[in-house]
Design a protein around this motif. Structure first.
Motif, mmCIF file in Angstrom:
data_model
loop_
_atom_site.group_PDB
_atom_site.id
_atom_site.type_symbol
_atom_site.label_atom_id
_atom_site.label_comp_id
_atom_site.label_asym_id
_atom_site.label_seq_id
_atom_site.Cartn_x
_atom_site.Cartn_y
_atom_site.Cartn_z
ATOM 1 N N ILE A 184 0.851 -1.193 0.000
ATOM 2 C CA ILE A 184 0.000 0.000 0.000
ATOM 3 C C ILE A 184 0.884 1.239 0.000
ATOM 4 N N VAL A 185 0.544 2.198 -0.862
ATOM 5 C CA VAL A 185 1.366 3.388 -1.071
ATOM 6 C C VAL A 185 0.552 4.639 -0.740
ATOM 7 N N PRO A 186 0.678 5.174 0.474
ATOM 8 C CA PRO A 186 0.064 6.461 0.789
ATOM 9 C C PRO A 186 0.874 7.584 0.136
ATOM 10 N N GLN A 187 0.218 8.432 -0.633
ATOM 11 C CA GLN A 187 0.909 9.514 -1.337
ATOM 12 C C GLN A 187 -0.076 10.651 -1.603
ATOM 13 N N GLN A 188 0.312 11.616 -2.440
ATOM 14 C CA GLN A 188 -0.406 12.880 -2.472
ATOM 15 C C GLN A 188 -1.443 13.022 -3.592
ATOM 16 N N VAL A 189 -1.036 12.893 -4.853
ATOM 17 C CA VAL A 189 -1.862 13.333 -5.978
ATOM 18 C C VAL A 189 -2.280 12.139 -6.839
ATOM 19 N N VAL A 190 -3.347 12.331 -7.644
ATOM 20 C CA VAL A 190 -3.969 11.233 -8.377
ATOM 21 C C VAL A 190 -2.964 10.576 -9.318
ATOM 22 N N LEU A 191 -2.848 9.247 -9.216
ATOM 23 C CA LEU A 191 -1.935 8.466 -10.042
ATOM 24 C C LEU A 191 -2.583 8.073 -11.371
ATOM 25 N N ALA A 192 -3.812 7.620 -11.333
ATOM 26 C CA ALA A 192 -4.490 7.158 -12.542
ATOM 27 C C ALA A 192 -4.746 8.327 -13.496
ATOM 28 N N GLU A 193 -4.872 8.007 -14.774
ATOM 29 C CA GLU A 193 -5.213 9.051 -15.741
ATOM 30 C C GLU A 193 -6.588 9.621 -15.405
ATOM 31 N N ARG A 194 -6.725 10.944 -15.599
ATOM 32 C CA ARG A 194 -8.001 11.624 -15.296
ATOM 33 C C ARG A 194 -8.264 12.657 -16.381
ATOM 34 N N ARG A 195 -9.076 12.277 -17.344
ATOM 35 C CA ARG A 195 -9.408 13.165 -18.456
ATOM 36 C C ARG A 195 -10.566 14.090 -18.073
ATOM 37 N N SER A 196 -10.495 15.328 -18.539
ATOM 38 C CA SER A 196 -11.508 16.323 -18.186
ATOM 39 C C SER A 196 -12.782 16.200 -18.990
ATOM 40 N N GLU A 197 -12.703 15.649 -20.208
ATOM 41 C CA GLU A 197 -13.842 15.596 -21.123
ATOM 42 C C GLU A 197 -13.867 14.250 -21.830
ATOM 43 N N GLU A 211 1.757 -7.818 -6.713
ATOM 44 C CA GLU A 211 0.435 -8.122 -7.262
ATOM 45 C C GLU A 211 -0.668 -7.283 -6.634
ATOM 46 N N ASN A 212 -0.646 -7.134 -5.360
ATOM 47 C CA ASN A 212 -1.730 -6.452 -4.648
ATOM 48 C C ASN A 212 -1.283 -5.040 -4.273
ATOM 49 N N LEU A 213 -1.227 -4.182 -5.286
ATOM 50 C CA LEU A 213 -0.754 -2.806 -5.120
ATOM 51 C C LEU A 213 -1.962 -1.881 -5.000
ATOM 52 N N VAL A 214 -2.013 -1.140 -3.888
ATOM 53 C CA VAL A 214 -3.097 -0.198 -3.632
ATOM 54 C C VAL A 214 -2.483 1.165 -3.333
ATOM 55 N N VAL A 215 -2.925 2.180 -4.048
ATOM 56 C CA VAL A 215 -2.433 3.538 -3.870
ATOM 57 C C VAL A 215 -3.485 4.341 -3.122
ATOM 58 N N LEU A 216 -3.063 5.067 -2.082
ATOM 59 C CA LEU A 216 -3.935 5.951 -1.322
ATOM 60 C C LEU A 216 -3.601 7.392 -1.684
ATOM 61 N N THR A 217 -4.611 8.195 -1.972
ATOM 62 C CA THR A 217 -4.401 9.535 -2.520
ATOM 63 C C THR A 217 -5.331 10.532 -1.843
ATOM 64 N N GLY A 218 -4.894 11.787 -1.782
ATOM 65 C CA GLY A 218 -5.720 12.884 -1.283
ATOM 66 C C GLY A 218 -5.855 13.973 -2.329
ATOM 67 N N ASP A 219 -5.687 15.227 -1.919
ATOM 68 C CA ASP A 219 -5.486 16.396 -2.784
ATOM 69 C C ASP A 219 -6.737 16.951 -3.453
ATOM 70 N N VAL A 220 -7.620 16.129 -4.016
ATOM 71 C CA VAL A 220 -8.621 16.638 -4.958
ATOM 72 C C VAL A 220 -9.992 16.926 -4.336
ATOM 73 N N HIS A 221 -10.163 16.703 -3.036
ATOM 74 C CA HIS A 221 -11.374 17.088 -2.300
ATOM 75 C C HIS A 221 -12.620 16.333 -2.772
ATOM 76 N N VAL A 222 -12.442 15.144 -3.296
ATOM 77 C CA VAL A 222 -13.550 14.271 -3.677
ATOM 78 C C VAL A 222 -13.139 12.832 -3.401
ATOM 79 N N HIS A 223 -14.138 11.973 -3.267
ATOM 80 C CA HIS A 223 -13.897 10.533 -3.202
ATOM 81 C C HIS A 223 -13.828 9.968 -4.619
ATOM 82 N N TYR A 224 -12.795 9.181 -4.896
ATOM 83 C CA TYR A 224 -12.716 8.393 -6.119
ATOM 84 C C TYR A 224 -12.370 6.952 -5.756
ATOM 85 N N ALA A 225 -12.903 5.998 -6.521
ATOM 86 C CA ALA A 225 -12.371 4.634 -6.581
ATOM 87 C C ALA A 225 -11.939 4.424 -8.024
#
Length: 540
Positions: A380-393, A425-439
């Motif tokens: 498990i990797v606690p860190q700051q900003v969104v790792l996954a791609e996040r497209r605006s449109e 194999e079981n990699l989970v990233v924990l993220t904050g920063d964006v003021h919303v819940h995402y899965a």
């Protein structure tokens, strides 16, 4: 491959030279960054605790970074917390501490004394050892007749134990004028082994006399908070303001905390030695040194995290038996400057430059080595900003955030390459920063909807930043259509609780309906799980 941008190379070189120059003018830097020096071996004899005539434990107690044999305990002496000196004389004080099996302290197992130095703003960091693994404890402090509130903490299981379960909280972003810390009140009552805080513990912006959205009566807060934090005194006072909140104090006293920072502990969107406003790096590093020192003083961190000038090694590794390895990252101190000024922009160009770093070379190697050596079921990797791609449109004209990993695509590729090479194999990233819940599912190829997930990302909303929020923010339809790997999106305030066992990682996304007034209830908006050996989140 995109060729390296010469402007980035020039900026990096300038930052390196400025950084070196910072340490060659230590006298001037120290004078600007610190109003006082460091405790000396020949420090004055401890002062008489009888000279402290008001309650000194006004900012509560905290614990952190649990190990199998111990934990860090924290408090600060501050009879007048909103005064620059906290209302304390400029002398060291011996503070007694106790750890017990029971809340009434009938079975004390460890006790001792620790100096609260004026140079460290009369903060106390006790690294307790000799405790039994995997069990709860209670602790408190004493100064003369004054006794602190009681805190509850717990140790980690032995590193090689085959432990079966644990449960932890994930929080981030607690802008004081944004609203009340009601979520912390509920977090304090959760049954947790630890809490991970992913950054923005304070915000550097001015706080008005009415406390912003808290709408205190006019003049309630002193004018000392109504400007941006720049000096060591500014940052110290800002921590005092945030800890004046009873719900925050309750949450910190209830569980051991494991912390990392984001940007607002120093300044919005800073990157390494580069400030948001592109100040000369020498000047900004002095401010960063002040911010880092105040951060260490006010958090339950161990001696290896004590800052040296403008540097503080915050990335570190914790183990909870063989169930979980936590690699806590620092994605601010070593990163390259954001491409395109840090705004949302079209992908490509500078954002793809392989010379650009999010973690820095040393931290990248440390992370890869830790993954190779890991024997944990969950990494498990606690860190700051969104790792996954996040497209605006959901169109070809989409943009991505240059402050998140989307602005550091080569660094993200190296991150995922290292995990793959280590066989994680079981990699989970924990993220904050964006003021919303995402899965979110983390993939190699976001253009292919059928591409498999290689990791999972759990993003915790804010405690108060962004106001009340909404279940479906204005961007909900756009983002969910543009990002099929975005499994869940909720814009209310709250936190996440995560339950781990050998077969599953379950995230409960906890929310409160409002924060601009007190007393909101808490509810679970949704629950998502990751099955061991099968990356990707599914609703439960």
């Amino acid at each position: 491959m995109t060729p390296p941008n010469p402007q980035d190379a020039l900026r990096a070189a300038a930052a390196h030279v400025s950084r070196r120059r910072f340490f060659t003018v230590t006298g001037a830097a120290a004078a600007l960054a610190f109003s006082v020096g460091l405790p000396q071996a020949h420090a004055d004899e401890p002062a008489d605790p009888g000279t402290v005539r008001q309650e000194p434990f006004t900012l509560g107690v905290a614990s952190g970074d649990p190990a199998p044999d111990g934990v860090v305990l924290w408090t600060r002496l501050a009879p007048a917390a909103f005064e620059p000196d906290g209302g304390m004389p400029p002398a060291p004080f011996l503070v007694d501490w106790e750890v017990a099996h029971d809340e009434g302290f009938h079975r004390v197992v460890r006790r001792g004394r620790e100096l609260a130095h004026p140079e460290f703003h009369h903060t106390v960091h006790v690294e307790v050892d000799g405790l039994a693994p995997g069990r709860p404890y209670y602790y408190r402090f004493r100064l003369g007749p004054w006794i602190s509130p009681v805190g509850r903490t717990s140790t980690a299981p032995p590193q090689h134990a085959r432990n079966s379960a644990m449960r932890f909280g994930v929080v981030a972003c607690q802008n004081y004028p944004g609203g009340y810390y009601t979520a912390f009140k509920h977090l304090a009552n959760e049954d947790l082994d630890a809490v991970f805080h992913l950054g923005d513990w304070i915000y550097e912006g001015a706080v008005s006399a009415t406390g912003g959205s808290r709408a205190y009566p006019a003049g309630t807060l002193p004018a000392v908070f109504n400007h941006e934090t720049v000096t060591l005194e500014d940052y110290r006072l800002r921590y005092a303001l945030y800890r004046s909140d009873a719900d925050l104090r309750a949450a910190q006293a209830a569980h051991p905390w494991i912390l990392t920072w984001d940007d607002h502990e120093v300044e919005n969107n800073y990157a390494g030695a580069i400030s948001q406003d592109n100040l000369p790096p020498d000047e900004f590093l002095v401010r960063r040194a002040a911010a880092y020192r105040a951060y260490w003083e006010n958090q339950p961190l161990r001696r290896p995290q004590r800052p040296r000038g403008a540097d503080l090694r915050l990335y570190r590794r914790l183990h909870y038996g063989t169930l979980a390895q936590f690699d806590v990252l620092d994605g601010r101190q070593y990163r390259s400057d954001q491409a395109f000024g840090g705004a949302w922009a079209r992908p490509g160009g500078d954002a793809d430059d392989p010379a650009r770093a999010m973690l820095g070379e040393r931290q990248e190697h440390w992370l890869a080595d830790g993954w190779r050596d890991s024997r944990a079921r969950w990494n498990i990797v606690p860190q700051q900003v969104v790792l996954a791609e996040r497209r605006s449109e959901p169109t070809e004209a989409y943009t991505v955030s240059m402050d998140a990993w989307d602005g550091y695509t080569a660094a993200r590729t190296r991150f995922l390459d290292a995990a793959e090479a280590a066989g994680v194999e079981n990699l989970v990233v924990l993220t904050g920063d964006v003021h919303v819940h995402y899965a979110m599912d983390v993939k190699r190829d976001y253009a292919d909807p059928g591409a498999p997930a290689v990791a999972s990302e759990i993003v915790a909303t804010s405690i108060s930043s962004g106001g009340n929020g909404a279940e479906r923010p204005a961007s909900y339809d756009r983002l969910t259509k543009a990002n099929p790997h975005l499994r869940f999106y909720d814009g209310r305030r709250g936190y996440v609780t995560v339950a781990l066992d050998r077969e599953q990682c379950r995230a409960d996304f906890r929310v409160v309906p409002y924060i601009t007034t007190e007393g909101a209830p808490v509810a679970t908006a949704a629950s998502y799980a990751i099955e061991a050996g099968r990356p990707g989140l599914h609703r439960v």
